[in-house]
Scaffold this motif. Structure first.
Motif, PDB file in Angstrom:
ATOM      1  N   ARG A  54       0.817  -1.206   0.000  1.00 24.70           N
ATOM      2  CA  ARG A  54       0.000   0.000   0.000  1.00 24.70           C
ATOM      3  C   ARG A  54       0.857   1.265   0.000  1.00 24.70           C
ATOM      4  NH1 ARG A  54      -5.165  -0.882   3.545  1.00 24.70           N
ATOM      5  NH2 ARG A  54      -3.645  -0.742   5.231  1.00 24.70           N
ATOM      6  N   GLY A  55       2.120   1.128   0.433  1.00 27.91           N
ATOM      7  CA  GLY A  55       3.031   2.273   0.427  1.00 27.91           C
ATOM      8  C   GLY A  55       3.255   2.846  -0.961  1.00 27.91           C
ATOM      9  N   LYS A  60       0.946   3.653  -2.972  1.00 29.54           N
ATOM     10  CA  LYS A  60      -0.116   4.657  -3.132  1.00 29.54           C
ATOM     11  C   LYS A  60      -1.158   4.391  -4.213  1.00 29.54           C
ATOM     12  CE  LYS A  60       2.031   7.567  -0.214  1.00 29.54           C
ATOM     13  NZ  LYS A  60       3.002   6.620   0.368  1.00 29.54           N
ATOM     14  N   ARG A  62      -2.035  -8.093   0.373  1.00 28.84           N
ATOM     15  CA  ARG A  62      -3.462  -8.329   0.200  1.00 28.84           C
ATOM     16  C   ARG A  62      -4.285  -7.069  -0.051  1.00 28.84           C
ATOM     17  NH1 ARG A  62      -7.472 -11.841   3.992  1.00 28.84           N
ATOM     18  NH2 ARG A  62      -8.291  -9.952   4.905  1.00 28.84           N
ATOM     19  N   VAL A  87       0.262 -12.370  -2.123  1.00 23.21           N
ATOM     20  CA  VAL A  87       0.984 -13.395  -1.370  1.00 23.21           C
ATOM     21  C   VAL A  87       0.692 -13.250   0.119  1.00 23.21           C
ATOM     22  CG1 VAL A  87       2.865 -13.704  -3.036  1.00 23.21           C
ATOM     23  CG2 VAL A  87       3.096 -11.990  -1.246  1.00 23.21           C
ATOM     24  N   GLY A 145      -3.064 -15.803   0.564  1.00 19.83           N
ATOM     25  CA  GLY A 145      -2.768 -15.742  -0.867  1.00 19.83           C
ATOM     26  C   GLY A 145      -1.793 -16.842  -1.231  1.00 19.83           C
ATOM     27  N   GLY A 200       4.876  -5.482   6.561  1.00 14.80           N
ATOM     28  CA  GLY A 200       5.441  -6.712   7.135  1.00 14.80           C
ATOM     29  C   GLY A 200       4.536  -7.315   8.195  1.00 14.80           C
ATOM     30  N   HIS A 219       1.287 -11.342   6.065  1.00 12.52           N
ATOM     31  CA  HIS A 219       2.050 -11.191   4.812  1.00 12.52           C
ATOM     32  C   HIS A 219       3.324 -12.032   4.886  1.00 12.52           C
ATOM     33  CE1 HIS A 219       3.283  -9.273   1.051  1.00 12.52           C
ATOM     34  NE2 HIS A 219       4.498  -9.339   1.554  1.00 12.52           N
ATOM     35  N   ALA A 225       8.951  -0.156  10.725  1.00 14.20           N
ATOM     36  CA  ALA A 225       8.125  -1.159  10.014  1.00 14.20           C
ATOM     37  C   ALA A 225       8.565  -2.559  10.418  1.00 14.20           C
ATOM     38  CB  ALA A 225       8.241  -0.977   8.503  1.00 14.20           C
TER      39      ALA A 225
HETATM   40  C1  LIG Z   1      -7.190 -13.316   8.377  1.00 18.06           C
HETATM   41  C2  LIG Z   1      -6.250 -12.354   7.712  1.00 18.06           C
HETATM   42  C3  LIG Z   1      -5.519 -12.801   6.626  1.00 18.06           C
HETATM   43  C4  LIG Z   1      -4.630 -11.925   5.961  1.00 18.06           C
HETATM   44  N1  LIG Z   1      -3.916 -12.405   4.908  1.00 18.06           N
HETATM   45  C5  LIG Z   1      -3.018 -11.591   4.292  1.00 18.06           C
HETATM   46  C6  LIG Z   1      -2.221 -12.054   3.218  1.00 18.06           C
HETATM   47  O1  LIG Z   1      -2.341 -13.203   2.781  1.00 18.06           O
HETATM   48  N2  LIG Z   1      -1.336 -11.216   2.647  1.00 18.06           N
HETATM   49  C7  LIG Z   1      -1.182  -9.920   3.063  1.00 18.06           C
HETATM   50  O2  LIG Z   1      -0.340  -9.202   2.493  1.00 18.06           O
HETATM   51  N3  LIG Z   1      -1.938  -9.450   4.062  1.00 18.06           N
HETATM   52  C8  LIG Z   1      -2.850 -10.238   4.687  1.00 18.06           C
HETATM   53  N4  LIG Z   1      -3.612  -9.730   5.701  1.00 18.06           N
HETATM   54  C9  LIG Z   1      -3.548  -8.281   5.968  1.00 18.06           C
HETATM   55  C10 LIG Z   1      -2.348  -7.876   6.807  1.00 18.06           C
HETATM   56  O3  LIG Z   1      -2.708  -7.989   8.167  1.00 18.06           O
HETATM   57  C11 LIG Z   1      -1.937  -6.420   6.523  1.00 18.06           C
HETATM   58  O4  LIG Z   1      -3.045  -5.576   6.738  1.00 18.06           O
HETATM   59  C12 LIG Z   1      -1.425  -6.182   5.104  1.00 18.06           C
HETATM   60  O5  LIG Z   1      -0.406  -7.124   4.790  1.00 18.06           O
HETATM   61  C13 LIG Z   1      -0.869  -4.775   4.969  1.00 18.06           C
HETATM   62  O6  LIG Z   1      -0.521  -4.504   3.634  1.00 18.06           O
HETATM   63  P1  LIG Z   1       0.579  -3.398   3.297  1.00 18.06           P
HETATM   64  O7  LIG Z   1       1.831  -3.686   4.018  1.00 18.06           O
HETATM   65  O8  LIG Z   1       0.653  -3.281   1.807  1.00 18.06           O
HETATM   66  O9  LIG Z   1      -0.100  -2.048   3.783  1.00 18.06           O
HETATM   67  P2  LIG Z   1       0.149  -1.161   5.069  1.00 18.06           P
HETATM   68  O10 LIG Z   1       0.080  -1.933   6.305  1.00 18.06           O
HETATM   69  O11 LIG Z   1      -0.735   0.019   4.892  1.00 18.06           O
HETATM   70  O12 LIG Z   1       1.662  -0.726   4.934  1.00 18.06           O
HETATM   71  C14 LIG Z   1       2.161   0.156   3.977  1.00 18.06           C
HETATM   72  C15 LIG Z   1       3.623   0.347   4.294  1.00 18.06           C
HETATM   73  O13 LIG Z   1       4.200   1.196   3.311  1.00 18.06           O
HETATM   74  C16 LIG Z   1       5.077   2.098   3.950  1.00 18.06           C
HETATM   75  N5  LIG Z   1       5.150   3.294   3.089  1.00 18.06           N
HETATM   76  C17 LIG Z   1       4.248   4.289   2.931  1.00 18.06           C
HETATM   77  N6  LIG Z   1       4.685   5.175   2.035  1.00 18.06           N
HETATM   78  C18 LIG Z   1       5.895   4.758   1.610  1.00 18.06           C
HETATM   79  C19 LIG Z   1       6.847   5.271   0.702  1.00 18.06           C
HETATM   80  N7  LIG Z   1       6.634   6.392   0.004  1.00 18.06           N
HETATM   81  N8  LIG Z   1       7.991   4.584   0.531  1.00 18.06           N
HETATM   82  C20 LIG Z   1       8.231   3.412   1.212  1.00 18.06           C
HETATM   83  N9  LIG Z   1       7.355   2.888   2.079  1.00 18.06           N
HETATM   84  C21 LIG Z   1       6.207   3.557   2.281  1.00 18.06           C
HETATM   85  C22 LIG Z   1       4.464   2.366   5.305  1.00 18.06           C
HETATM   86  O14 LIG Z   1       5.446   2.783   6.228  1.00 18.06           O
HETATM   87  C23 LIG Z   1       3.883   1.013   5.647  1.00 18.06           C
HETATM   88  O15 LIG Z   1       4.817   0.216   6.360  1.00 18.06           O
HETATM   89  C24 LIG Z   1      -4.504 -10.579   6.384  1.00 18.06           C
HETATM   90  C25 LIG Z   1      -5.245 -10.133   7.488  1.00 18.06           C
HETATM   91  C26 LIG Z   1      -6.090 -11.010   8.149  1.00 18.06           C
HETATM   92  C27 LIG Z   1      -6.852 -10.502   9.342  1.00 18.06           C
END
Ligand SMILES: Cc1cc2nc3c(=O)[nH]c(=O)nc-3n(C[C@H](O)[C@H](O)[C@H](O)COP(=O)(O)OP(=O)(O)OC[C@H]3O[C@@H](n4cnc5c(N)ncnc54)[C@H](O)[C@@H]3O)c2cc1C
Ligand SMILES: Nc1ncnc2c1ncn2[C@@H]1O[C@H](COP(=O)(O)O)[C@@H](O)[C@H]1O
Lengths: 324, 247
Positions: free
Chosen positions: A210-211, A213, A236, A250, A254, A269, A273, A292
């Protein structure tokens, strides 16, 4: 008695994971002093199939019945079963992929065999038969003792190195019985994934979270992936928001990937994930938040803005390639 | 129409995985249990089908001791119609599958559904085993499911692409990601109603134990993460090439 290894082909070809599996099966067969029988079902040329002789198959059994050109779990199970019986197989081996995970459990019922799915190394001992498998989506391992006369294993990808062990075996074409009732779940439509590499086969995976954007920012992820011959993945929420296709997701819910290198860009992290990626050999995290959680799991980390860091990495890879 | 949905009761995805008694037992301290995520998504899809055609009875089944009933009640609160618990410690996948197959054999379900895998044992076995015990066709890793008068239309997603399978009743299908978008959360009315729903307890049938877990282990802890300054990203490429030798 024998050790039987099921070798899946994709459009008539084998993959690296097949050679890993045959090498692994050979190591077990050698330990048990049994011949290794490789079985292939479907449309594979004898020339391609003969290659498995190089990795230690003592016998190459090819079943190329027209009715078995498309995978149907019940019909393939019945086929492997007939060959296992004819060869008096005491250990059956599969890759831990979609096909292996369909066939192994069904054969477990037919042969009253203990099954360990997702094994990661050679058995620790053969009598008793104890083998290590991955559990809790890669968060832990279990040593499983198989108590039955016949044992079935599915091997995780990237868990065993390919070993050459030529035997000179020749392909033997065999007929089997195919019952129409076992073809009930025959697919009506098969769509192959377009050109792109299968994520689970990739040696290198570049993944975005999600980082990043928005979907418009994936250009640099794809560019880096192309440069490194890598697959692309995502977290996810990225797939849920439809920034990226679902097959790239993944993690716990996933795909599970085990590449040599996994680069996570803008992924926090979360434990769910990491569950899908933490068996990778080398993990790299790029994140602008020094707190993170990914940095606790990573081997290499860069704290910084992905939009500044990734283009620099791309330039450095280009420079490295130019100098070679 | 009648479906039997197999529900596995697993530690919450955020649980810390630890072992006790000389690494021979899972440490349940502070562990919350949930419906295994793929089973939960499969339930959601079945409820959508039920709501669309008003003709689907959803029976859930779990093989486990009384502790699993809280998890089963949650599935009832989300919308399953009734429940069967096979009263036994789930020894291994073959044992669990045998129990489910025996229940299915005596009651007529049009189809049986499982999740792709339970996230604890990561076995990926029970669904196909049930199908084999009952000599039924199966479609695993379904990313979409439609039910018509006498058949299922299933999209199976694999590494190599997609397949569409049309299969007549009875069959076994296992659901994976994609089968439904979000799991449902039980509401107050669902919770009230669930108390009135039937949860039948049946004894287990005999089955040889073919596998046992003798020991657990956690992955070796990672060495400390090597940090590279953001303005020197080229250093990362050098390290990956020369030190880690992965590019
Ligand atoms: C039952 C269950 C199953 C799940 N299964 C999965 C799964 O299979 N896979 C999975 O991925 N998730 C899964 N999740 C979700 C998981 O808990 C997290 O919510 C998800 O992995 C977060 O995704 P993310 O890191 O992309 O987003 P976020 O948590 O929003 O993190 C975004 C990161 O990007 C960083 N960032 C922001 N801007 C920038 C920038 N400009 N440059 C560099 N870094 C930046 C931030 O510091 C942050 O660390 C599951 C949740 C549940 C409850
Ligand atoms: N103890 C159990 N009781 C009922 N269903 C189960 C049980 N264990 C596994 N299942 C079902 O089988 C699926 C695959 O589980 P597994 O083979 O353990 O990965 C799960 O998603 C459940 O639908």
């Amino acid at each position: 008695m024998s050790v039987l290894v099921y070798t899946e082909n994709w459009d008539g070809r084998f993959k690296k994971s097949t050679y890993e599996l045959v090498s692994y099966a050979k190591a077990i067969a050698t330990e048990l002093k049994l011949p290794l029988v490789a079985l292939s079902i479907g449309n594979v040329s004898e020339a391609e199939f003969s290659k498995l002789e190089l990795y230690g198959a003592d016998k190459l059994v090819l079943v190329n019945t027209e009715k078995l050109h498309t995978f149907v779990a019940q019909a393939y199970t019945h086929t492997v079963y007939q060959v296992a019986k004819a060869e008096n197989a005491s250990v059956l081996l599969f890759n831990n992929n979609y096909t292996g995970r369909s066939l192994a459990p069904r054969l477990s019922v037919k042969l009253n065999a203990g099954t360990a799915t997702g094994v990661v190394k050679l058995p620790a001992s053969y009598a008793p038969f104890i083998v290590r498998k991955s559990i809790y989506t890669g968060k832990a391992f279990a040593d499983v003792e198989l108590l039955s006369a016949v044992k079935i294993l599915t091997l995780n990808q990237n868990s065993f190195e390919i070993r050459e062990n030529a035997t000179g075996a020749k392909v033997e074409v065999r007929e089997v019985e195919v019952l129409d009732k076992h073809l009930a779940a025959m697919p009506t439509k098969v769509e192959k994934a377009s050109g792109k590499m299968n994520l689970t086969d990739a040696e290198i995976v570049i993944s975005g979270g999600r980082g990043l954007k928005g979907p418009e920012n994936w250009g640099m992820v794809e560019e880096l992936a192309d440069l490194l011959g890598a697959g692309t993945a995502c977290s996810r929420p990225v797939a849920d928001s439809e920034w990226r296709p679902h097959h790239e997701h993944v993690g716990q819910t996933g795909k599970v990937v085990r590449p040599n290198l996994y680069i996570a860009i803008g992924i926090s992290g979360a434990i769910q994930h990491l569950a899908g990626v933490n068996s990778s050999k080398v993990l790299v995290a790029i994140n602008n938040d020094p707190e993170a959680p990914f940095f606790e799991a990573a081997d290499y980390g860069i704290v910084g803005d992905a939009f500044a860091v990734v283009p620099k990495i791309i330039d450095a890879v280009k420079a490295m390639k130019a100098s070679h | 129409m009648k479906v039997l949905l197999c529900i596995s009761h697993v530690p919450d995805t955020t649980s810390r995985i630890r072992f006790v008694n000389n690494q021979t037992q899972f440490d349940t301290t502070d562990v919350q249990y949930i419906i295994s995520p793929y089973d939960e998504l499969s339930l959601t899809r079945l409820l959508e089908i039920k709501e669309a055609n008003n003709d689907l009875d959803i029976t859930i089944i779990t093989v486990g001791n009384a502790d699993v009933e809280a998890t089963m009640r949650k599935a009832l609160a989300i919308g399953a119609d009734d429940a069967i618990r096979v009263d036994a410690e789930p020894v291994d996948a073959l044992f669990v599958a045998k129990q489910i197959a025996e229940v299915a054999r005596t009651r007529n379900f049009d189809f049986i559904m499982t999740g792709k895998e339970s996230i604890d044992h990561t076995g990926n076995q029970v669904g196909e085993m049930v199908a084999e015990f009952l000599d039924m066709p199966s479609v695993s890793s379904a990313a979409w499911l439609e039910i018509e008068a006498n058949k299922g239309i299933i999209t199976r997603e694999m590494d190599g692409g997609k397949e569409v399978v049309e299969v007549k009743f009875p069959f076994v299908v296992s659901g994976q990601k994609g089968i439904a978008k979000e799991p449902r959360i039980p509401n107050m009315r669902g919770i009230m109603n669930s108390r009135k729903k039937s949860l039948e307890v049946v004894p287990a049938v005999a089955q040889d134990t073919v596998s046992v877990i003798s020991h657990y282990e956690l992955p070796a802890p990672k060495g400390k993460c090597k940090m590279i300054p953001a303005d020197n990203a080229a250093e990362l490429v050098r390290l990956l090439h020369e030190e880690a030798k992965v590019i």
